[in-house]
Design a protein around this motif. Sequence first.
Motif, PDB file in Angstrom:
ATOM      1  N   GLU A  32       4.822  13.164  -2.724  1.00 51.93           N
ATOM      2  CA  GLU A  32       4.890  11.785  -3.462  1.00 51.93           C
ATOM      3  C   GLU A  32       6.236  12.074  -4.448  1.00 51.93           C
ATOM      4  N   ASN A  53       6.525   8.309  -0.055  1.00 47.61           N
ATOM      5  CA  ASN A  53       5.532   7.727  -0.858  1.00 47.61           C
ATOM      6  C   ASN A  53       6.110   7.827  -2.175  1.00 47.61           C
ATOM      7  N   ARG A  55       5.348   6.833  -6.617  1.00 44.68           N
ATOM      8  CA  ARG A  55       4.619   6.529  -7.586  1.00 44.68           C
ATOM      9  C   ARG A  55       5.374   6.089  -8.603  1.00 44.68           C
TER      10      ARG A  55
END
Length: 257
Positions: A32, A53, A55
Amino acid sequence: MAKSIVIITGASSGMGREFAMQLDAHLRKTDEIWLIARRKERLKEVAAKMRNNVRIISMDITKESQMERLTDMLSDHECVIKMLINCAGYGILGDFANLTVEEQTGMVRTNCEALTHITHTCIPFMRKNSRIINLASSASFIPQPGFAVYAATKSYVNSFSLALGQELKDKGIYVTSVCPGPVDTEFFEIAEGGGHGVLAIKKYVMADAFSVVKKALRDSCNKKAQSVYSIPMISFQVLCKAVPHGILLPIIRGFKK
Ligand SMILES: NC(=O)c1ccc[n+]([C@@H]2O[C@H](COP(=O)([O-])OP(=O)(O)OC[C@H]3O[C@@H](n4cnc5c(N)ncnc54)[C@H](OP(=O)(O)O)[C@@H]3O)[C@@H](O)[C@H]2O)c1
């Protein structure tokens, strides 16, 4: 299972956003990329352009309670931080006495205190070959009348980064202090927005974020302690080391009026 992550503060614009885009294009084995800044919508726009990915962590890094949330998230996900990029920061041009005390101390809180806090929080989650990239500035090379507190904060970042790099070298964690001159980002909307000063020299030496970030990532990859982009800024650094500051300071003062 442990999660391998990259953390970028100040990812909603400018060089932080550019780090996110360039790393996104090159990273393969990262679970991430964590993007941190206050403006959530802007972070969402950056994330929408990325294929890794991502966040989104909308937080003010100067707020103690929000930093605690970040520490909890790192522990909860058993994170291994491959790279921490401290980009969040700002400067306001103007003579010291003409800015409010909040404007002056805000720069110290964001550029120094919060950067120190987040770095201290992240180091326990780093392993051999992890990287820290800290955004200092060419303003760290010499005191800057008309930008006094900002330049002092960036001297702090540069000094801190060089010392920390020595401390962490044996653990295989490498720290790079990035010292660009003026870069074409939203930085100057805040720096000059108060109407207390302009950086007249910027139109002659303005760099683009893509090139500065590309060099910073390459220098970090090569374990360099400092990254200085462009011949004018390398020359400026040499000048600041070679010429007594008593001679240079009145000239620098002239550029900030
Ligand atoms: N541009 C230049 O000429 C230049 C030259 C040398 C060094 N630098 C340094 O490079 C770094 C990046 O600057 P930039 O040029 O990319 O400027 P920028 O486009 O204005 O980006 C600054 C970033 O910092 C974030 N930020 C500021 N305060 C924050 C806070 N309290 N909590 C969380 N995030 C915060 C902003 O996001 P939000 O507003 O969404 O929170 C934004 O993403 C800064 O440290 C700056 O001092 C800039």
